[in-house]
Design an enzyme around this catalytic site. Sequence first.
Site, PDB file in Angstrom:
ATOM      1  N   LYS A  36      27.420  -4.891   5.601  1.00  9.62           N
ATOM      2  CA  LYS A  36      26.703  -5.014   4.332  1.00  9.62           C
ATOM      3  C   LYS A  36      25.289  -4.466   4.483  1.00  9.62           C
ATOM      4  O   LYS A  36      24.821  -4.214   5.597  1.00  9.62           O
ATOM      5  CB  LYS A  36      26.680  -6.474   3.875  1.00  9.62           C
ATOM      6  CG  LYS A  36      25.910  -7.416   4.796  1.00  9.62           C
ATOM      7  CD  LYS A  36      25.997  -8.857   4.299  1.00  9.62           C
ATOM      8  CE  LYS A  36      25.215  -9.791   5.217  1.00  9.62           C
ATOM      9  NZ  LYS A  36      25.237 -11.181   4.730  1.00  9.62           N
ATOM     10  N   TYR A 263      -8.011   0.715   3.835  1.00  8.08           N
ATOM     11  CA  TYR A 263      -8.321  -0.207   2.734  1.00  8.08           C
ATOM     12  C   TYR A 263      -8.917  -1.509   3.265  1.00  8.08           C
ATOM     13  O   TYR A 263      -8.476  -2.044   4.280  1.00  8.08           O
ATOM     14  CB  TYR A 263      -7.057  -0.513   1.928  1.00  8.08           C
ATOM     15  CG  TYR A 263      -6.569   0.653   1.109  1.00  8.08           C
ATOM     16  CD1 TYR A 263      -7.318   1.159   0.046  1.00  8.08           C
ATOM     17  CD2 TYR A 263      -5.338   1.241   1.382  1.00  8.08           C
ATOM     18  CE1 TYR A 263      -6.877   2.220  -0.713  1.00  8.08           C
ATOM     19  CE2 TYR A 263      -4.872   2.302   0.627  1.00  8.08           C
ATOM     20  CZ  TYR A 263      -5.642   2.800  -0.417  1.00  8.08           C
ATOM     21  OH  TYR A 263      -5.190   3.851  -1.158  1.00  8.08           O
ATOM     22  N   MET A 311       0.398   2.211   1.641  1.00  2.00           N
ATOM     23  CA  MET A 311       1.672   2.463   0.992  1.00  2.00           C
ATOM     24  C   MET A 311       2.448   3.592   1.683  1.00  2.00           C
ATOM     25  O   MET A 311       3.653   3.484   1.895  1.00  2.00           O
ATOM     26  CB  MET A 311       1.467   2.813  -0.483  1.00  2.00           C
ATOM     27  CG  MET A 311       2.752   3.048  -1.247  1.00  2.00           C
ATOM     28  SD  MET A 311       2.445   3.546  -2.958  1.00  2.00           S
ATOM     29  CE  MET A 311       1.738   2.039  -3.635  1.00  2.00           C
TER      30      MET A 311
END
Length: 372
Positions: A36, A263, A311
Site C-alpha cells: 500500500k 527563513y 519549500m
Amino acid sequence: MSEITWIEVDLNAIEHNLKAIKSKVGSGTKILSIVKADAYGHGAVKASQTLEQNGTDMFGVAFPGEGIELRKNNITIPILILNPVLSEQIEEVIQHSLGVTVNSLDIANKISKTAKKCHRNIRIHVEIDTGMGGAGICPDKALSFIKTLLLIENLEIEGVFTHFSSSEEKDKSFTYEQNRKFKEVIKLLDNENISIPLIHAANSAAILDIPDSHFNMVRPGLILYGIFPSNYVSRNIDIKQAMSFKTRIINLKQLDPGSVIGYGRSFEIMKQTTVATVPVGYKDGLSRGFSNLGEVLVRGKRVPIIGRVCMDRCFIDVTNLSSVEIGSEVILFGNRGNETISIESAAELIGTIPYEIVCNAGTITPKKMYRQ
C-alpha cells in the site's frame, strides 16, 4: 528538463529482504506482502513485480485503486484490500479479482448480489478487532458474524486476521493480549468445525519478536524494504535498506561571519563558510524538522543542514569538503562508502516513525530510478 532530485530503489535489496523473511518464518508460512501507499513510497508496480517473481503469496493494499493499478500492470497473484470497501466500488473490485475485507453484513450481501450477477465467487477476509479499535468485528461477535457469512452465496471466506496496534513498542504486553484474544476466536471457529484457510496477524515487528503470532501467513511491510519499525524490535534478520533519496548541488557560495541563512534567520554563520544550496525541501518530502538538525552525505562525508528547510530547497555546510562542485551528488538518506544515513536514524532524529519518512519522500518525489 530532467529532475535532479530523485528516489533510488534497489530491487535486489527487496528480493533479498523477502528471502530473509521467508527464511525467518519457515516454508509452511505464507507471505502477504504489504504494498500500500505505493509500496511505502518505493513504487508499488516495480516492487510488486519483484516480489511476485520471487515467490510472495499475496499482496495487501489499502484501497481498490491500488489493487487495480497492480492488475493493470500484469500482477496476477491474489491481492487483498485491507480496508472496507464502499458499495459503489464493488463492481470494479469484482472485475479486477480483488479480495475484500468484509466487516458488514450489508456490504457482504451487496458483494454477493453483484458477484452472483457476474457469475463469480469473491474471496473475502474478516478482520477481528482485538484492540486496534478500527473497522474490525469485536471478538465476541466474530463467530456469529462468520457463521452468517458462510450462508451468503458467492462469498468464499479465505482468511481471518487481526491488526496489532503497538507491536513495535518496547512494552509488548498489549500485543500479547491482542494475540491471545485472536487465538480465542480461532479456537471458537475450530470448535465449530469452521475451517478458514488463511490466518494472519503478524506485521513486521511481530514477525521479528512474536513467533506465536505467525499462524500460517504473515504480513511484512517495512522490513520488506529493509527498515526496522523501531528501536524496540529485534535485529535478528539480515535486511538491506532499499531506498535512497538523492539530489545535486545547484549553488555554492562563501559567507562571512555574521551572515544568516534561510527563513527566520535561524542560523548565523560564525566563521567563513562554504554554503551549498540543494533543490529539495518539504514539498519533496524532506521534513522541515530537519532544519538545523539533519545531516546529508556529500562525497561519502556527513555534512550538516543549516538554516530552515524551505519549500523547494535547503542549505548545507560543505566548508570541510574538497572537490565539491555544482552538480555534486547529495544523499539525504542512503549510503556512500563507509557512511550511511539510515531511514530509522532520520526518523528518530526528528521524532517520527520510519513509515512517515519513506512515504513522504517516495510518494511526493516524482522521479524514481531502479537498480537491479
